[in-house]
Motif scaffolding. Sequence first.
Motif, PDB file in Angstrom:
ATOM      1  N   LEU A 135      -0.207  -2.090  -5.642  1.00 29.45           N
ATOM      2  CA  LEU A 135      -0.128  -2.061  -7.105  1.00 29.45           C
ATOM      3  C   LEU A 135      -0.410  -3.407  -7.759  1.00 29.45           C
ATOM      4  CD1 LEU A 135       3.070   0.159  -7.423  1.00 29.45           C
ATOM      5  CD2 LEU A 135       0.666   0.862  -7.646  1.00 29.45           C
ATOM      6  N   GLY A 136      -0.439  -4.472  -6.959  1.00 28.92           N
ATOM      7  CA  GLY A 136      -0.688  -5.796  -7.523  1.00 28.92           C
ATOM      8  C   GLY A 136       0.556  -6.388  -8.144  1.00 28.92           C
TER       9      GLY A 136
ATOM     10  N   PRO B   2      -2.133  -6.655 -11.818  1.00 31.24           N
ATOM     11  CA  PRO B   2      -1.570  -5.309 -11.820  1.00 31.24           C
ATOM     12  C   PRO B   2      -2.660  -4.244 -11.671  1.00 31.24           C
ATOM     13  CG  PRO B   2      -0.575  -6.642 -13.547  1.00 31.24           C
ATOM     14  CD  PRO B   2      -1.723  -7.434 -12.979  1.00 31.24           C
ATOM     15  N   GLY B   3      -2.399  -3.301 -10.766  1.00 31.44           N
ATOM     16  CA  GLY B   3      -3.333  -2.211 -10.536  1.00 31.44           C
ATOM     17  C   GLY B   3      -4.507  -2.546  -9.632  1.00 31.44           C
ATOM     18  N   GLU B   4      -4.644  -3.802  -9.234  1.00 27.08           N
ATOM     19  CA  GLU B   4      -5.807  -4.231  -8.458  1.00 27.08           C
ATOM     20  C   GLU B   4      -5.472  -4.735  -7.063  1.00 27.08           C
ATOM     21  OE1 GLU B   4      -8.327  -6.882 -10.641  1.00 27.08           O
ATOM     22  OE2 GLU B   4      -8.100  -5.726 -12.473  1.00 27.08           O
ATOM     23  N   GLY B   5      -4.229  -4.677  -6.660  1.00 21.13           N
ATOM     24  CA  GLY B   5      -3.849  -5.158  -5.342  1.00 21.13           C
ATOM     25  C   GLY B   5      -3.705  -6.663  -5.300  1.00 21.13           C
ATOM     26  N   THR B   6      -3.546  -7.173  -4.090  1.00 22.45           N
ATOM     27  CA  THR B   6      -3.311  -8.605  -3.880  1.00 22.45           C
ATOM     28  C   THR B   6      -4.217  -9.107  -2.771  1.00 22.45           C
ATOM     29  OG1 THR B   6      -1.010  -8.391  -4.591  1.00 22.45           O
ATOM     30  CG2 THR B   6      -1.536 -10.309  -3.222  1.00 22.45           C
TER      31      THR B   6
ATOM     32  N   ARG C 162       1.804   2.568  -3.456  1.00 23.46           N
ATOM     33  CA  ARG C 162       0.785   3.236  -4.264  1.00 23.46           C
ATOM     34  C   ARG C 162       0.697   4.697  -3.850  1.00 23.46           C
ATOM     35  NH1 ARG C 162      -3.724   2.079  -7.395  1.00 23.46           N
ATOM     36  NH2 ARG C 162      -3.613  -0.156  -7.095  1.00 23.46           N
ATOM     37  N   GLU C 163       0.711   5.586  -4.819  1.00 19.97           N
ATOM     38  CA  GLU C 163       0.587   7.010  -4.519  1.00 19.97           C
ATOM     39  C   GLU C 163      -0.736   7.253  -3.792  1.00 19.97           C
ATOM     40  OE1 GLU C 163       0.368  11.236  -6.880  1.00 19.97           O
ATOM     41  OE2 GLU C 163       1.533   9.608  -7.763  1.00 19.97           O
TER      42      GLU C 163
ATOM     43  N   SER D 298       2.146  -8.826 -11.489  1.00 20.04           N
ATOM     44  CA  SER D 298       1.933  -9.387 -12.820  1.00 20.04           C
ATOM     45  C   SER D 298       1.805 -10.899 -12.688  1.00 20.04           C
ATOM     46  CB  SER D 298       3.123  -9.054 -13.725  1.00 20.04           C
ATOM     47  OG  SER D 298       4.274  -9.781 -13.297  1.00 20.04           O
TER      48      SER D 298
ATOM     49  N   THR E  85       0.829  -1.207   0.000  1.00 17.21           N
ATOM     50  CA  THR E  85       0.000   0.000   0.000  1.00 17.21           C
ATOM     51  C   THR E  85       0.863   1.256   0.000  1.00 17.21           C
ATOM     52  OG1 THR E  85      -0.267   0.005   2.410  1.00 17.21           O
ATOM     53  CG2 THR E  85      -1.973  -1.103   1.121  1.00 17.21           C
TER      54      THR E  85
ATOM     55  N   SER F 265      -3.722 -11.963  -7.562  1.00 14.64           N
ATOM     56  CA  SER F 265      -3.304 -10.581  -7.760  1.00 14.64           C
ATOM     57  C   SER F 265      -3.384 -10.235  -9.237  1.00 14.64           C
ATOM     58  CB  SER F 265      -1.860 -10.397  -7.264  1.00 14.64           C
ATOM     59  OG  SER F 265      -1.494  -9.035  -7.278  1.00 14.64           O
TER      60      SER F 265
END
Length: 172
Positions: A103-104, A151-155, A77-78, A106, A74, A149
């Motif tokens: 940020l999740g 990308p862009g969706e967290g984990t 992430r900006e 790949s 967390t 997870s």
Amino acid sequence: DLRTFSRTDRPEEGNTAARVGDVLDSSIRMVRGRLGPESRISREGSCAGMSVVGSDARLGQVLLNLLTNAADATAAREGGGEIRVVCSRRADHAVIEIHDGGLGMSPEVLARAFDPFFTTKPIGQGTGLGLSISQDIIQRHGGTLTATSAPGEGTRIDIRLPLAEKKRAHAA
């Protein structure tokens, strides 16, 4: 909280009941200080009265590691993000979900996330052993630890552990 996690296991502890709710509460308290000013942590559901056969110290080690990873995610992430911890009972298992607003990962990173010595952290900030050791501890407790997870969706990390009363019933 630190005393609980720093205890070394004694041989007889393999047959004790680890109190899921207490260990989770201690882990959350310990990681709160690591959160950036724009990040927050919330807890949903109830683990009250749930115990699993195993060690408070080892379960605490796993939860602290996973929550620390979530705090780091967390922070990357900006504007920070939220860590959401959900505890529930599903049939004869305690289930703990840790959702981070990071940020999740790949698909390539996710595929290697539990490999020993694999890390995406800079040199000096991670050994790449946390997830591997955590998964081993959960498996030794008779459970599973998985991650999803994007990308862009967290984990999302899912821990599933058999309840102590279930294991005792099988032993009888």
